[in-house]
Design a protein around this motif. Structure first.
Motif, PDB file in Angstrom:
ATOM      1  N   CYS B 163       0.835  -1.208   0.000  1.00 14.06           N
ATOM      2  CA  CYS B 163       0.000   0.000   0.000  1.00 14.06           C
ATOM      3  C   CYS B 163       0.867   1.255   0.000  1.00 14.06           C
ATOM      4  O   CYS B 163       0.588   2.214  -0.733  1.00 14.06           O
ATOM      5  N   ALA B 164       1.918   1.253   0.814  1.00 15.27           N
ATOM      6  CA  ALA B 164       2.797   2.427   0.867  1.00 15.27           C
ATOM      7  C   ALA B 164       3.490   2.619  -0.487  1.00 15.27           C
ATOM      8  O   ALA B 164       3.616   3.750  -0.977  1.00 15.27           O
ATOM      9  N   CYS B 167       1.330   4.215  -3.185  1.00 14.75           N
ATOM     10  CA  CYS B 167       1.269   5.681  -3.011  1.00 14.75           C
ATOM     11  C   CYS B 167       2.521   6.346  -3.575  1.00 14.75           C
ATOM     12  O   CYS B 167       2.444   7.411  -4.189  1.00 14.75           O
ATOM     13  N   GLU B 168       3.674   5.707  -3.370  1.00 21.73           N
ATOM     14  CA  GLU B 168       4.914   6.235  -3.938  1.00 21.73           C
ATOM     15  C   GLU B 168       4.842   6.219  -5.462  1.00 21.73           C
ATOM     16  O   GLU B 168       5.266   7.171  -6.125  1.00 21.73           O
ATOM     17  N   GLN B 170       2.153   6.297  -7.340  1.00 19.08           N
ATOM     18  CA  GLN B 170       1.200   7.306  -7.802  1.00 19.08           C
ATOM     19  C   GLN B 170       1.830   8.703  -7.752  1.00 19.08           C
ATOM     20  O   GLN B 170       1.628   9.516  -8.652  1.00 19.08           O
ATOM     21  N   THR B 171       2.609   8.966  -6.701  1.00 23.04           N
ATOM     22  CA  THR B 171       3.312  10.253  -6.607  1.00 23.04           C
ATOM     23  C   THR B 171       4.312  10.386  -7.750  1.00 23.04           C
ATOM     24  O   THR B 171       4.409  11.440  -8.391  1.00 23.04           O
ATOM     25  N   ARG B 193       6.061   0.307  -8.955  1.00 15.89           N
ATOM     26  CA  ARG B 193       5.421   0.623  -7.680  1.00 15.89           C
ATOM     27  C   ARG B 193       3.925   0.828  -7.849  1.00 15.89           C
ATOM     28  O   ARG B 193       3.133   0.399  -7.029  1.00 15.89           O
TER      29      ARG B 193
END
Lengths: 345, 345
Positions: B163-164, B167-168, B170-171, B193
């Motif tokens: 999950c973390a 998010c990376e 997507q960033t 990722r």
């Protein structure tokens, strides 16, 4: 007031450990924008009440002398093992922070803990993703306490349920804003989920992780009751504490139409709460206008009503501690309950 | 093409189980608005590739005959125990759905799976909270597979890290949009990722939960490689599949300036990608304009380049399966890898 001074000192001491652990838990990694945003509110400080409560709860279970140094990373369990209660404390503060990041975006609040909210300092997208990273990181930390897998699983299940319930509470909060008539019971049900469950989880996680079965329910009940009291008192402080001390505009709940126990009661007394600061915004409202509004609420007996309910919840919370062995650390939990409704910021 | 027909049939069969389990996992509860929003995309359907991959991966480990009925709720472990692999499959699809809900809000996309995105059907606040609830629920489900606590803990740790990392990813995706020059390596790192890790986790979770230690890494590697291939092929489909089949506007990645392997390559060939559909929006763009843009990319060899890379990743993914025992279910994993880059929607 000497007990309150003692509580402040105890919180302050534990806050030091917690702040260090929080920044270590969310290191500066790539992409820097994401992790910088995730660290933004952590660096801004905060009262750290929930993680401090978790540490104090652990201390009361182990009958630790509150003034002696303890190794929170290898905290003694009931049966000879140990668990990293500081990791668990960090985990609950990350949950609290993830919900703040998303709530500030939802409410479009500008300031939090005296600094710009994450979506203001960065942007909306980064705030969503930073909250998500903190959410995932909270679970990772709670997986790494070194408690037995069975206990860790129970702790994780409690944390996951808590996160879902906080979202339900936040949704209820938004829905109540849209309704003119809200009962005290509906308000209490909302803050139970928005605030009470994370206090309950913070207080009871050490009992789960350290194998003190009989203490799980009493500590959860203690936490839920004082969480209610904390939220009601927080709503009172929004009316009475100067903006510079609050770290955000005084009276903002009233300006934004937030439901609080104070205005739920006032409305039942016939006060037209929506008209009190009509046409004001957090930017436009003056101290004098807020003082006038507070005077109306005071006149309706609404501040006193809220103070009494908060005090009742504190007493009920303290009663649950009777199930635990009496020791100096338990005394600190009792004093902390009182402190939550007597603090002035 | 008969293998592909077999894969579609196999996916379809497993999709039925998964859809039932998803709706049972997120029941209609109060507040209805929140849980309704959380169920919105689940009800809209979807390919369910990740959870289906998880089930097929479990079947290959247990050497189950792909055409025989199996009890996914009590799936046999390596050492005589069992685990609910359907709960694990549901968990990864909830993670996928939570990231879609938040990503659609971030990208302000209107349509997903042929229905309005959650923030369009409901509102931004509800989309944020519904994503958060799905995130928490994914952890709750993975806690309840009945696998041993040690294995469950490892599975949870993998899911939280995943999950973390999403998010990376997507960033990174957002950041790459802001840069004119992006290398193939940077693009691959981003999709690893954004997409690869959840495929890797989906493929390897059964090995963790069912105690097949030696299979964890090969299945994770298989998943990561075919996840890359899936993402590259998805980007190709955005250019070539009709809007009504896609469930969203064809060419939207190009209109929105998304980085894809196709346009990363085209830019390196000197194509001014930003000018191809300049001044168009997803609402204004016509099929003829998209056809012209695709012709330019085809001319630059960029579609062929992307197709070849996707095919390479599929082959590398399949090679990792050599570490597993040969059986009919393993054959289905091989065919599924091929299917991911040959499907036309």
């Amino acid at each position: 007031m000497s007990e309150l001074g003692g509580v402040e000192q105890a919180l302050d001491h534990r806050r030091g450990h917690i702040n260090d652990a929080l920044l270590a838990a969310v290191p500066v990694e790539k992409p820097e924008r994401l992790h910088g945003a995730a660290r933004h509110l952590l660096k801004a400080g905060g009262k750290r009440l929930r993680p401090a409560l978790l540490l104090m709860s652990a201390e009361s279970l182990a009958a630790v002398d509150p003034d002696s140094p303890v190794d929170y990373h290898r905290f003694p369990a009931a049966d000879g093992g140990s668990a990293d209660v500081l990791a668990a404390a960090t985990s609950v503060e990350l949950v609290q922070t993830f919900t703040l990041v998303h709530d500030d975006l939802i409410d479009d609040d500008d300031v939090r803990r005296g600094v710009p909210a994450v979506h203001r300092r960065y942007d909306d997208s980064t705030a969503i993703l930073a909250g998500d990273v903190l959410h995932a990181r909270a679970f990772e930390l709670l997986l790494g306490t070194g408690a037995s897998p069975e206990r860790s699983m129970r702790a994780l299940a409690r944390l996951a349920r808590t996160c879902a319930e906080i979202c339900e509470g936040q949704t209820a909060d938004i829905r109540l804003e849209e309704r003119s008539q809200v009962t005290v019971e509906e308000y209490i049900d909302m803050i139970d989920r928005k605030t009470g469950v994370l206090f309950a989880t913070s207080a009871s996680l050490p009992a789960i992780l350290l194998g003190h079965e009989d203490a799980v329910d009493p500590l959860a009940s203690y936490g839920r009751e004082i969480g209610r009291a904390f939220q009601i008192h927080d709503d009172l402080l929004d009316l009475t504490t100067p903006t510079e001390t609050l770290g955000k505009q005084r009276g903002s709940d009233l300006v934004e139409g937030k439901r609080t126990l104070v205005n739920v009661h006032a409305r039942q007394q016939g006060v037209d709460v929506d008209e009190l600061l009509a046409e004001e915004t957090a930017a436009s409202v003056t101290d004098a206008r807020i003082d006038d509004a507070v005077a109306v609420l005071e006149e309706a007996g609404s501040l006193e009503f809220a103070r009494e309910r908060a005090r009742e919840f504190v007493e009920r919370g303290k009663d649950h501690l009777d199930a635990l062995p009496q020791n100096q650390s338990r005394r600190l939990l009792t004093d902390t309950a009182d402190y939550l409704v007597e603090r002035d910021y």
